[in-house]
Design a protein around this motif. Structure first.
Motif, PDB file in Angstrom:
ATOM      1  N   PHE A 134       0.904  -1.146   0.131  1.00 13.68           N
ATOM      2  CA  PHE A 134      -0.121   0.058   0.090  1.00 13.68           C
ATOM      3  C   PHE A 134       0.803   1.341  -0.055  1.00 13.68           C
ATOM      4  CE2 PHE A 134       1.082  -0.635   4.454  1.00 13.68           C
ATOM      5  CZ  PHE A 134       1.076   0.803   5.023  1.00 13.68           C
ATOM      6  N   THR A 135       0.237   2.427  -0.308  1.00 15.83           N
ATOM      7  CA  THR A 135       1.015   3.585  -0.134  1.00 15.83           C
ATOM      8  C   THR A 135      -0.061   4.502   0.693  1.00 15.83           C
ATOM      9  OG1 THR A 135      -0.090   4.640  -2.185  1.00 15.83           O
ATOM     10  CG2 THR A 135       1.907   3.536  -2.545  1.00 15.83           C
ATOM     11  N   ASP A 136       0.404   5.690   1.289  1.00 20.96           N
ATOM     12  CA  ASP A 136      -0.255   6.536   1.876  1.00 20.96           C
ATOM     13  C   ASP A 136       0.323   8.007   1.796  1.00 20.96           C
ATOM     14  OD1 ASP A 136       1.018   7.290   4.946  1.00 20.96           O
ATOM     15  OD2 ASP A 136       1.447   5.450   4.203  1.00 20.96           O
ATOM     16  N   GLN A 137      -0.390   8.896   2.385  1.00 23.32           N
ATOM     17  CA  GLN A 137       0.262  10.320   2.278  1.00 23.32           C
ATOM     18  C   GLN A 137       1.666  10.716   3.198  1.00 23.32           C
ATOM     19  OE1 GLN A 137      -1.659  12.523   0.093  1.00 23.32           O
ATOM     20  NE2 GLN A 137      -2.269  10.366  -0.488  1.00 23.32           N
ATOM     21  N   THR A 138       1.946   9.685   3.574  1.00 27.58           N
ATOM     22  CA  THR A 138       3.271  10.029   4.302  1.00 27.58           C
ATOM     23  C   THR A 138       4.640   9.514   3.357  1.00 27.58           C
ATOM     24  OG1 THR A 138       3.594   7.459   5.118  1.00 27.58           O
ATOM     25  CG2 THR A 138       2.470   9.472   6.711  1.00 27.58           C
ATOM     26  N   ASN A 139       4.273   8.747   2.391  1.00 24.84           N
ATOM     27  CA  ASN A 139       5.126   8.452   1.271  1.00 24.84           C
ATOM     28  C   ASN A 139       6.027   9.449   0.730  1.00 24.84           C
ATOM     29  OD1 ASN A 139       2.911   5.804   0.285  1.00 24.84           O
ATOM     30  ND2 ASN A 139       4.654   5.698   1.717  1.00 24.84           N
ATOM     31  N   GLY A 140       7.360   9.388   0.589  1.00 29.29           N
ATOM     32  CA  GLY A 140       8.208  10.355  -0.063  1.00 29.29           C
ATOM     33  C   GLY A 140       8.586  11.381   1.092  1.00 29.29           C
ATOM     34  N   PHE A 141       7.735  11.550   2.200  1.00 32.57           N
ATOM     35  CA  PHE A 141       7.962  12.972   3.081  1.00 32.57           C
ATOM     36  C   PHE A 141       8.562  12.034   4.432  1.00 32.57           C
ATOM     37  CE2 PHE A 141       4.444  14.056   0.615  1.00 32.57           C
ATOM     38  CZ  PHE A 141       4.776  15.309   0.250  1.00 32.57           C
ATOM     39  N   GLU A 142       7.747  11.202   5.167  1.00 33.13           N
ATOM     40  CA  GLU A 142       8.355  10.377   6.280  1.00 33.13           C
ATOM     41  C   GLU A 142       8.569   8.969   6.266  1.00 33.13           C
ATOM     42  OE1 GLU A 142       5.378  11.315   8.969  1.00 33.13           O
ATOM     43  OE2 GLU A 142       5.916  13.253   9.578  1.00 33.13           O
ATOM     44  N   THR A 143       7.964   8.254   5.055  1.00 33.06           N
ATOM     45  CA  THR A 143       8.245   6.905   4.871  1.00 33.06           C
ATOM     46  C   THR A 143       8.676   6.729   3.327  1.00 33.06           C
ATOM     47  OG1 THR A 143       5.857   6.685   4.180  1.00 33.06           O
ATOM     48  CG2 THR A 143       6.378   6.329   6.349  1.00 33.06           C
ATOM     49  N   TYR A 144       9.132   5.368   3.403  1.00 35.37           N
ATOM     50  CA  TYR A 144       9.776   5.364   1.874  1.00 35.37           C
ATOM     51  C   TYR A 144       8.482   5.613   0.684  1.00 35.37           C
ATOM     52  CZ  TYR A 144      11.452   2.099  -1.968  1.00 35.37           C
ATOM     53  OH  TYR A 144      11.959   1.754  -3.285  1.00 35.37           O
ATOM     54  N   GLY A 145       9.349   6.144  -0.326  1.00 41.52           N
ATOM     55  CA  GLY A 145       8.355   7.013  -1.536  1.00 41.52           C
ATOM     56  C   GLY A 145       7.665   5.853  -2.184  1.00 41.52           C
ATOM     57  N   GLY A 146       8.183   4.490  -2.362  1.00 42.54           N
ATOM     58  CA  GLY A 146       7.571   3.507  -3.182  1.00 42.54           C
ATOM     59  C   GLY A 146       6.312   2.777  -2.527  1.00 42.54           C
ATOM     60  N   GLY A 147       6.322   3.355  -1.331  1.00 43.16           N
ATOM     61  CA  GLY A 147       5.041   2.425  -0.361  1.00 43.16           C
ATOM     62  C   GLY A 147       5.664   1.571   0.653  1.00 43.16           C
ATOM     63  N   ARG A 148       4.738   0.888   1.231  1.00 46.37           N
ATOM     64  CA  ARG A 148       4.958  -0.216   2.266  1.00 46.37           C
ATOM     65  C   ARG A 148       4.060  -1.567   2.372  1.00 46.37           C
ATOM     66  NH1 ARG A 148       4.648   3.348   7.666  1.00 46.37           N
ATOM     67  NH2 ARG A 148       2.925   4.054   6.588  1.00 46.37           N
ATOM     68  N   TYR A 149       4.586  -2.361   3.178  1.00 47.29           N
ATOM     69  CA  TYR A 149       3.906  -3.608   3.007  1.00 47.29           C
ATOM     70  C   TYR A 149       3.221  -3.728   4.407  1.00 47.29           C
ATOM     71  CZ  TYR A 149       6.755  -4.458  -1.186  1.00 47.29           C
ATOM     72  OH  TYR A 149       7.330  -4.480  -2.516  1.00 47.29           O
ATOM     73  N   LEU A 150       2.460  -4.739   4.491  1.00 46.16           N
ATOM     74  CA  LEU A 150       1.795  -5.039   5.598  1.00 46.16           C
ATOM     75  C   LEU A 150       1.278  -6.645   5.498  1.00 46.16           C
ATOM     76  CD1 LEU A 150       0.690  -3.773   8.435  1.00 46.16           C
ATOM     77  CD2 LEU A 150      -1.468  -3.410   7.234  1.00 46.16           C
ATOM     78  N   ASP A 151       1.306  -7.361   6.468  1.00 39.71           N
ATOM     79  CA  ASP A 151       0.790  -8.974   6.635  1.00 39.71           C
ATOM     80  C   ASP A 151      -0.313  -8.874   7.448  1.00 39.71           C
ATOM     81  OD1 ASP A 151       2.649  -9.479   4.660  1.00 39.71           O
ATOM     82  OD2 ASP A 151       4.400  -9.509   6.241  1.00 39.71           O
ATOM     83  N   ALA A 152      -1.145  -9.713   7.233  1.00 37.85           N
ATOM     84  CA  ALA A 152      -2.429  -9.760   7.946  1.00 37.85           C
ATOM     85  C   ALA A 152      -3.070 -11.206   7.725  1.00 37.85           C
ATOM     86  CB  ALA A 152      -3.394  -8.809   7.990  1.00 37.85           C
TER      87      ALA A 152
END
Length: 202
Positions: A134-152
């Motif tokens: 997923f990506t969110d509005q923190t990407n490229g600012f506080e988190t990695y620009g390419g998005g992050r992952y989650l497992d559930a």
């Protein structure tokens, strides 16, 4: 009669006190468990055999950076299972594609809005854990620009999305890795200030 009333009042106060202490204890236990998980990950990143970091970077590595854990981002979402007979082609950061099956959707409320994420399983995998790029509005600012992952793991008609455990793809540390790119439907129009931040050597 007065004594009986006092006993009832005392009992009620004890129950309230127990409930409050249990609430704080659970929150603290949860935070400690998340912090321990992060410590173990740092140990793996320092390891010669398990680290995704290039050797020159690994030798200087101390620890990853995260948002402080908060149960505000441990979200119970509605899970709608979905079985498609054919896998989809997941684009990779190297320009290639890999087959993933769509297993369902998770719908949840955050910041007064309804959000939906598609959950995947890599073709050939038999694990119960589902993969959520997923990506969110923190990407490229506080988190990695390419998005992050989650497992559930789904539990009937619900699934817990613990964004405190959101993590970076390996290509955030080493561009030689091929990483799945979050699809368009998993681009959240909200900030998720939880989990792993952008990687940078201290």
């Amino acid at each position: 009669m007065k004594g009986f009333k006092y006993i009832i009042i005392l009992g009620v106060l004890l129950i309230i006190g127990y409930w409050v202490s249990d609430l704080f204890y659970n929150d603290e236990s949860y935070s400690q468990a998340v912090l321990k998980y992060r410590e173990n990950k740092d140990l793996n990143f320092r390891s010669v055999t398990n680290s995704p970091l290039p050797d020159s970077v690994r030798r200087r590595f101390d620890k990853l950076t995260y948002y402080a854990p908060t149960r505000d981002y441990e979200i119970t979402a509605d899970f709608m299972a979905e079985e498609r007979p054919e896998p989809v082609a997941m684009p990779m950061t190297t320009g290639t594609q890999e087959p993933y099956y769509v297993k369902g959707k998770a719908e949840f409320e955050l910041d007064g809005q309804t959000h939906t994420l598609t959950l995947f399983q890599k073709a050939g995998s038999t694990a119960d854990t589902l993969f959520i790029p997923f990506t969110d509005q923190t990407n490229g600012f506080e988190t990695y620009g390419g998005g992050r992952y989650l497992d559930a793991i789904p539990n009937g008609k619900t699934i817990v999305l613990d964004f405190n455990k959101a993590y970076n793809p390996f290509c955030a540390y080493n561009p030689e890795f091929a990483c799945p790119m979050p699809p368009a439907e998993n681009r959240l129009k909200v900030k998720i200030p939880a989990g792993e931040k952008e990687f940078a050597l201290k």
